[in-house]
Design a protein around this motif. Structure first.
Motif: not given
Ligand SMILES: Nc1ncnc2c1ncn2[C@@H]1O[C@H](COP(=O)(O)OP(=O)(O)OP(=O)(O)O)[C@@H](O)[C@H]1O
Ligand SMILES: [Mg+2]
Lengths: 447, 255
Positions: B13-15, B218-224, B38-40
């Motif tokens: 996704l590209q926002i 703990r579970f996600a790769d990245r926090l927004a 951007v969500v890779p």
């Protein structure tokens, strides 16, 4: 979504709110039932009326006369008569020719004559009428006492009830008894020997007797059909009447006519065709053959117009109930949208297009309409049967023969179900498009 | 860089400068205000923020349930803002899976039927459906009691069913709006473990809204993190760092 999946989901949804949807469907059924009952009554009464008229022989018959006969012998100056050399005698050849025309069931002369009848040694004066074999099927003899003539040539008689009562008030006892018909027979005089080829055409009238067995008593007036002047009170098979060669009233005209007296010509013939709609064409063909012809078709046309208007009015009344049922469908589906907001939102989130949601509601409306239509036709038929039953119980008390006052023809079944489907789909139009327009984010937001 | 990308290397996704405004008479509410992100492909992204900060609104925009007032959201080379309603429905059907806080299973259908629903919408052949449903249910480890209705099952089981339903059409991106919000902490952890496992075994991109920062870390790769409709910050988590160090650890966390 495929139609099969759509229908499965729709039926499942309808099943879940079974009470509400059944009541809505019942509403449609009641609407359709009232429509079907009204129209079946209209159709039934129309069939009853037209079959009565058909039995009277008024609308499927053509009355044929020789052309000259219409003008009347000697009515015009000799020059006029000479100007119509094509005028054909309405003789046996003409009868055969007309019989061979398409759609003609039967061609028969009107034979009736006034004569004396002896019964139990007492004389009675009455009008005798010859009945064609086809009159048996016409329904005019339905519900008679006794039976129709055993064969077209049987020496048998059927009495009309008024005349029968003159003979014996206990009319049932008359059946099987014998009566004697006294009549006058026309016999051509032998040609004057040596008088040349010219035939004078004269005849003498010889009194005769005929023994007939009474086989039945009838209440209606079967001989009062088209072309029947005066009613026959003693009915005998037409071929028998023909062999009697009675000196009919009409035959007096033949005396004045230039025909071979050996070959009797008919004063008139009645032509029966297969259905009233064929009268026009056949009438034209008979005229082409060189005879005069007329029918009472116009009267049947105006009857049909009357019943169209009658049916229309009944249909409008019947439709009112269906209109109310339509509101029921709209109400049910709009309620379902409010209740199933979340479900619609989920479907959309899972990828349902607006058209999928719309069709789902549409199919639900259609299923209710179809089911309502099928049940409605059945209920309507039941109502018609109940009306017929009620009427017949009443008629039986009055000692009258039963009638079928309601009829559900196949076009009414198909039409009513189709109409219910159409109406319910129209009713589903607004709810379906409202459901389709539902914003999924709004629909999913709250618990 | 993210742990994995698609063959083309394009982001999932590209926002770009996306806004979503709601007009309330005179005033207007900026639920999402000029967000670029951007969500890779293959990333597990967590959206955090206080209540009313616009997380759900942004998620719905990305999932094609809503349209932005301004800006573009590009997925698979196509700008969602420019798609027709029908194309957007197809995007939701084929590219996207959605999981909600309140499960949103249809109460009148059995679990199997709920999972089958997206297959019906996608017009998948009937003969193929049962196997696909079974496969999805096995993936969320729900093989028993699948003939029951949702109300007869626990919240965790219902959420697993919802995840199976989101996966059955083999989407590229899974969106989850507070998937653990209605669950106790143990069950919530189990669900997140499952999502993490799906991310790695199915090569799935996951965007999840949550209130629970410690779980997200703990579970996600990245926090927004969002605030007042704006994107305040993005940061890689330690979980992400550990996947970077050893892929073995990811599989371990997934169990
Ligand atoms: N249809 C709408 N009309 C008006 N305002 C809306 C609408 N939808 C959302 N909003 C507003 O947009 C803002 C963002 O809402 P959103 O649901 O995205 O917040 P959120 O971050 O998901 O909050 P929560 O954590 O409580 O779920 C809120 O102030 C909300 O009131
Ligand atoms: Mg929210």
């Amino acid at each position: 979504m495929k139609l099969r999946d759509m229908t499965e989901l729709a039926v499942r949804n309808l099943r879940e709110a079974i009470l509400r949807n059944s009541l809505t469907t019942l509403g449609v059924a009641v609407g359709v039932a009232s429509l079907v009952a009204m129209l079946s009554l209209g159709v039934g009464l129309q069939q009853l009326a037209s079959s009565r008229l058909a039995k009277s022989g008024l609308f499927d018959s053509i009355f044929v006369t020789p052309k000259t006969n219409l003008r009347g012998p000697g009515a015009g100056p000799p020059a006029t008569r000479a100007a119509a050399p094509k005028a054909r005698p309405l003789d046996e050849a003409a009868r055969v020719e007309i019989t061979k025309l398409p759609n003609v069931i039967e061609v028969y002369p009107q034979i009736r004559f006034f004569t004396e009848v002896r019964f139990d040694g007492k004389p009675f004066a009455t009008m005798v009428a010859g009945m064609p074999e086809s009159s048996k099927q016409s329904g005019a003899f339905d519900g008679m006492q006794g039976a129709f003539f055993s064969s077209p040539n049987a020496d048998e008689a059927i009495l009309q009830i008024e005349f029968a009562k003159e003979l014996n008030p206990q009319t049932a006892q008359l059946i099987g008894k014998e009566l004697v018909l006294r009549y006058a027979e026309r016999q051509s005089l032998p040609s004057e020997t040596g008088g040349g080829a010219q035939n004078s055409g004269g005849f003498s009238v010889v009194p005769k007797e005929k023994h007939l067995r009474i086989v039945g008593v009838v209440e209606t007036e079967p001989a009062s059909g088209f072309g029947g002047f005066g009613s026959g009170r003693l009915l005998i098979p037409l071929p028998v009447a023909e062999t009697l060669r009675a000196a009919q009233v009409n035959d007096l005209r033949d005396v004045l006519r230039d025909t071979s007296s050996d070959k009797p010509a008919y004063a008139s013939l009645t032509v029966r065709v297969k259905s009233p709609s064929l009268v026009d064409a056949t009438e034209g063909k008979i005229k082409q053959l060189g005879f005069g012809a007329f029918s009472l078709l116009d009267a049947s046309k105006s009857m049909r117009i009357f019943f169209s208007v009658f049916d229309l009015l009944l249909g409008i009344f019947g439709s009112l109930a269906l209109a109310v049922a339509t509101l029921g469908i709209i109400n049910t589906l709009v309620m379902a949208i409010l209740e199933r907001r979340r479900e619609i939102g989920v479907l959309k989130a899972l990828g349902a297009a607006d058209s999928d949601v719309k069709q789902l509601f549409f199919v639900e409306a259609g299923v209710m309409g179809l089911a309502g239509g099928v049940f409605g036709v059945f209920f309507g038929w039941l109502i018609g049967q109940a009306l017929t039953l009620g009427t017949n119980i009443y008629l039986k008390r009055q000692d009258l023969p039963g009638v079928e006052i309601s009829a559900v023809p196949w076009w009414l079944i198909v039409g009513a179900i189709g109409f219910a489907l159409l109406v319910s789909l129209t009713a589903g139009l607004y709810p379906a498009s409202r459901a389709a327009k539902l914003n999924p984010v709004d629909a999913l937001r709250y618990e | 860089m993210p742990p994995s990308t698609t063959a083309t290397g394009l982001p999932a996704l590209q926002i770009d400068h996306v806004s979503r405004h709601y007009s309330m008479g005179e005033s207007s509410i900026r639920a999402v205000d000029d967000v670029s992100l951007v969500v890779p492909a293959g990333e597990f992204l967590a959206l955090l923020g206080s209540s009313g900060s616009g997380k759900s609104t942004l998620l719905n925009l990305m999932a094609g349930l809503d349209r932005p007032t301004a800006g573009s959201i590009v997925s698979g080379g196509r700008n969602l803002a420019e798609l027709s309603p029908l194309e957007l429905a197809r995007y939701r059907r084929n590219t996207v899976g959605m999981v909600f806080q309140s499960f949103n299973l249809l109460p009148r259908m059995t679990l199997e039927e709920n999972v089958e629903l997206p297959l019906r919408l996608a017009e998948v052949e009937r003969g193929e459906r049962a196997a696909r449903v079974q496969e999805a249910l096995e993936r969320v480890r729900l093989a028993k009691r699948t003939g029951h209705r949702p109300s007869e099952l626990s919240g965790g089981e219902q959420q697993r069913t919802a995840i199976a339903r989101a996966l059955v059409n083999r989407p590229k991106i899974l969106f989850a709006d507070e998937p653990t919000g209605n669950l106790d902490s143990a069950t919530g952890e189990a669900i997140l473990t499952l999502l993490r496992e799906i991310q790695s075994t199915m090569d799935m991109t996951i965007v999840m809204v949550t209130h629970e920062r410690h779980l997200a870390e703990r579970f996600a790769d990245r926090l927004a993190t969002m605030g007042d409709g704006k994107l305040l910050s993005t940061a890689a988590t330690e979980a992400h760092a550990s996947t970077q160090v050893t892929t073995q650890a990811t599989t371990g966390a997934g169990q």
